[in-house]
Every structure is written in C-alpha cells, then in structure tokens.
Design a protein around this motif. Sequence first.
Motif, mmCIF file in Angstrom:
data_model
loop_
_atom_site.group_PDB
_atom_site.id
_atom_site.type_symbol
_atom_site.label_atom_id
_atom_site.label_comp_id
_atom_site.label_asym_id
_atom_site.label_seq_id
_atom_site.Cartn_x
_atom_site.Cartn_y
_atom_site.Cartn_z
ATOM 1 N N UNK A 20 21.181 31.141 19.748
ATOM 2 C CA UNK A 20 20.993 31.914 20.978
ATOM 3 C C UNK A 20 20.871 31.030 22.211
ATOM 4 N N UNK A 21 20.511 29.744 22.008
ATOM 5 C CA UNK A 21 20.273 28.843 23.149
ATOM 6 C C UNK A 21 20.986 27.504 22.935
ATOM 7 N N UNK A 22 22.161 27.546 22.305
ATOM 8 C CA UNK A 22 22.788 26.288 21.898
ATOM 9 C C UNK A 22 23.145 25.391 23.080
ATOM 10 N N UNK A 27 21.919 20.528 26.408
ATOM 11 C CA UNK A 27 21.580 19.842 27.655
ATOM 12 C C UNK A 27 20.277 19.068 27.514
ATOM 13 N N UNK A 28 19.249 19.696 26.890
ATOM 14 C CA UNK A 28 17.962 19.023 26.713
ATOM 15 C C UNK A 28 18.114 17.795 25.818
ATOM 16 N N UNK A 29 18.895 17.934 24.749
ATOM 17 C CA UNK A 29 19.109 16.797 23.837
ATOM 18 C C UNK A 29 19.824 15.666 24.565
ATOM 19 N N UNK A 30 20.789 16.016 25.406
ATOM 20 C CA UNK A 30 21.514 14.983 26.162
ATOM 21 C C UNK A 30 20.569 14.250 27.105
ATOM 22 N N UNK A 31 19.698 14.971 27.794
ATOM 23 C CA UNK A 31 18.741 14.326 28.693
ATOM 24 C C UNK A 31 17.765 13.447 27.913
ATOM 25 N N UNK A 32 17.325 13.928 26.751
ATOM 26 C CA UNK A 32 16.412 13.148 25.931
ATOM 27 C C UNK A 32 17.087 11.870 25.425
ATOM 28 N N UNK A 33 18.371 11.992 25.027
ATOM 29 C CA UNK A 33 19.117 10.814 24.564
ATOM 30 C C UNK A 33 19.289 9.809 25.699
ATOM 31 N N UNK A 34 19.574 10.311 26.893
ATOM 32 C CA UNK A 34 19.714 9.427 28.049
ATOM 33 C C UNK A 34 18.406 8.719 28.343
ATOM 34 N N UNK A 50 10.782 9.497 30.348
ATOM 35 C CA UNK A 50 9.757 9.625 29.308
ATOM 36 C C UNK A 50 8.542 10.378 29.848
ATOM 37 N N UNK A 51 8.154 10.038 31.092
ATOM 38 C CA UNK A 51 7.043 10.746 31.737
ATOM 39 C C UNK A 51 7.304 12.260 31.728
ATOM 40 N N UNK A 52 8.517 12.638 32.129
ATOM 41 C CA UNK A 52 8.888 14.052 32.180
ATOM 42 C C UNK A 52 8.734 14.713 30.810
ATOM 43 N N UNK A 53 9.347 14.131 29.779
ATOM 44 C CA UNK A 53 9.341 14.763 28.456
ATOM 45 C C UNK A 53 7.954 14.767 27.805
ATOM 46 N N UNK A 54 7.197 13.678 27.993
ATOM 47 C CA UNK A 54 5.877 13.601 27.370
ATOM 48 C C UNK A 54 4.939 14.669 27.951
ATOM 49 N N UNK A 55 4.978 14.858 29.287
ATOM 50 C CA UNK A 55 4.100 15.865 29.900
ATOM 51 C C UNK A 55 4.553 17.288 29.599
ATOM 52 N N UNK A 56 5.851 17.479 29.442
ATOM 53 C CA UNK A 56 6.361 18.817 29.190
ATOM 54 C C UNK A 56 6.184 19.240 27.732
ATOM 55 N N UNK A 57 6.171 18.276 26.827
ATOM 56 C CA UNK A 57 6.195 18.585 25.390
ATOM 57 C C UNK A 57 5.054 19.492 24.918
#
Length: 456
Positions: A20-22, A27-34, A50-57
């Motif tokens: 449903x959200x592929x 997009x999120x996986x691509x940003x995380x890989x980058x 990393x700051x972005x993903x760690x706080x959002x997680x």
Amino acid sequence: FWPHPLVLDYGWPAARSLGEVWWQALLVVALLAATLWALVRKPAAGFVGAWFFVLLAPSSSVLPLATQTIAEHRMYLALAAPLAAAMLGLTASLGRRALWVGGALALALGGLTVERNHDYRSALAIWTDTVAKCPGNARAHGNLGRAYLALGRWEEAIAACRMELQLAPNYSGDARANLGRALTEVGRAAEALPYFEAGLRLRPDSFDVRNNYGVALAALDRWPEALAQYEIALRLRPDDAELHSNFANALAKVGRRSEALTQYETAVKLDPEFVAAETNWGRTLAEAGRLTEALPHFEKALQVRPSAATHTDLANALTAAGRIEEAIPHYEAALRLQPDRPLVHCAWGDALARLGRLPEAVAQYEAAVRLQPTMAEAHHNLAVVLMRLGRSTEALTHFDATVRLLPESADAHHELALVLGELHRWGEATREEEAALRLRPDFPEAREHLAALRQQ
C-alpha cells in the motif's frame, strides 16, 4: 515538503501491507541508504541525515501510533538538523546577506505559526477546523462531538456523533455513549437507550457508558435498572464523586434513604464543592424530617454557589422547622435570582400567611397564578387568604378555579360550596356539596352543610 492545509488528524487509515505504501517506503529507504553512505564518505552530511532518522525513529517506527497517522508534529525535532544544514548552505552562498534572508524567513514562518495557533485556542476550534478540512474523518467528528458535550451544546453534539457513526458504523462504544448522553440531556432518554445498549456490547467495561446509561434510565424513572448500572460503574471507578451522587439519587428514589445519605457523604468528601450532591443530601434529610441536620447542607451549598433553587430549599426547610422569619429573606433572594418561579411565589405566600401577613401573601399567590394559571394549590391558598380578609367575592373566583383544575377533589367542591353558601347562592352551593358527596360519600362536613343548605 509543505503540508497544506495543516490538519490535526487526517483520519487516514493505517497501512496494512507494504504494497500500500511501496513508493513512499522506497523513498525512505533511499534516503536512509544515502545517509549511511554519507556517514562513511561525507561524515558532516551523514551526521545531518543520521540526526534526522534517529530522532524520527521512536515515534514513527519503534512506537507506531496507529490512531495518529501523518502527523506533522513528529517532524519538528527531526527537521532541526536538515534546517540547520540548509541555513549553513545559505550562509556559504550568500555570506552576511543570509542573516537577512534567514530573519525574513523566520518572521514569515513565525507569523504562519501564530495564525495556526489560533485554531488551537480550544478543543472546539481545533476539531471544527479538522472536520472542515477532512469531512470524511469519523474520529474528527467524534472529537468534535465530545467538545460540544463539554460545552453543553447538546443538539450540535448529537449531529456530530451521528456523523461519526454514519462514517464508521463499527466504531468504538464511546461514539454511541456520547450520542446517548446528548439525547438524554435534551429529554430524549428513551431514544438514547439503544445507543447505550449497543455501546455496552462493544465496551462492557466502559465507565462512561455505564454511568450515562444509568442517567438515561433514571430520567425514565427506571430506578432499579439505573441502580444496577451505577453499581457496575462504581466498581470500575470508585472515586468518582458525580457517580456516587447519581447512585445516591437512585437509592433515595427506591426508598433506601440511609444508603443514599452515605453515598452523598462520600460524593462530598471526594469533591467538597459538589453543590448538587450537597443540596440533594440536604433534601433527603429534610424529606426524612431531619430538618436540623438538613439546614447546614443547604447553607454550605449557598456558600459555594448561590442559586435560586438552593435558596428555595433552605427557605422551605426553615419554614418546615418553624423558623419562618429566617426563611423570608431566602424566598426573596431566590426570586431576585429567578423571578419567574411560581412554586417559590406560592411557598413564600404560604410562609407569609403563617405569619399573619395576609396582604403580602395575597400578592405572592397572585404572582404564582399569573405565572402558572393552572396551579391549583396557588388558586386554593389565595382563595383561603382572601376569605380570611373578608373578600369572599374574589375568593369565589379562585375556589371555582380550584374545582375546575381538581374536579375529582371532594374538598375543593366542599370549600366552593361553603363560599357559595356565604354569598347566599344556595342552589349552586347545594350542587357542589352533592358533587363532593358523590366523590366521597363518607364526608361528614359536606353532609352536614348540605343538610343546612336544604333548609334554606
């Protein structure tokens, strides 16, 4: 990138599968890989990601909140790093001019924040805004209904709750309980019962459903059933003052007065400023003839919140206790607060009549019958006082009104006959005494008076 319009709750359903959200997931996986690549090759840029993903997680992955999908506020802290990086980039390209550009952006965005905060000024405002922007969101309609309930705007609450159930028929039992409560408040308790019953099937352990179901049953004078609901609700929430008061009211209605007094006492201990419980406690004591004990409860209720009803209760209790002079100021206070109360005018008239202040009593009775022409008690008492003042012709009018309003009362016919007899209207008096005896054959005073009339 720029959510518009801002909405507190979009009401979107939670995704049940990756399919449903592929593309969003991609997009999120691509940003995380980058970000992971940058941590190795360009640590400064990687640190921002990393700051972005760690706080959002924590709020979006570790602890998913299924009832709050797509909530922009989760991004506030997480975006601090990318925004700081953007401003550093702006400074690198514009130099000192970046300060002015950044300042202008801050002022513009701050202004938008102030404007949006206006929607948060109250629960009613924010949910009205949400429903306007997402009219298909059942949860928003439900929260709007609760906001209306809190304000006592019952008809609007009914409309909002009905819309919630129309959009989500299998929604929680609270939706039905809220609709039932609003219907009860507008005097449609019988219509409310099916909603409470459906709510209990969905949530049998819901305190609100049990308590409000009890209130609806009480409004229909189904006191034993109301008691059963209150007892279950008390097990769910034993420290709720309003529930103890509701339970006490029901106990008093079924004649379990001593238990009711205990429940009123508990309610007031839980909430020392609970005026309704204090007043009902006093009324129950007064009904039991314990007037001396009742008086302090009315006095305390008046100290907390003066009202016409409490002044009247205190005045009636003082009158019943024989302290009529003390009662008079409370009748006056009650009518200053609410001048259109015929029962208070009548009770004040009774007190004045007992003090022998007959002309003043007449004025109060006349006010009562002006406000409520069908009030038989006021007509009768006014007629009696007029007779004591020697105003028989005027009294006749009110005795006659009493008979019209109470045609099955032998006493009313007898009293009317007595006045007609005093005015030498023998035939009419005879007919009234005959009517009294038809209604009550063992009425010696009427029989004696009828015999005297027949000799005229």
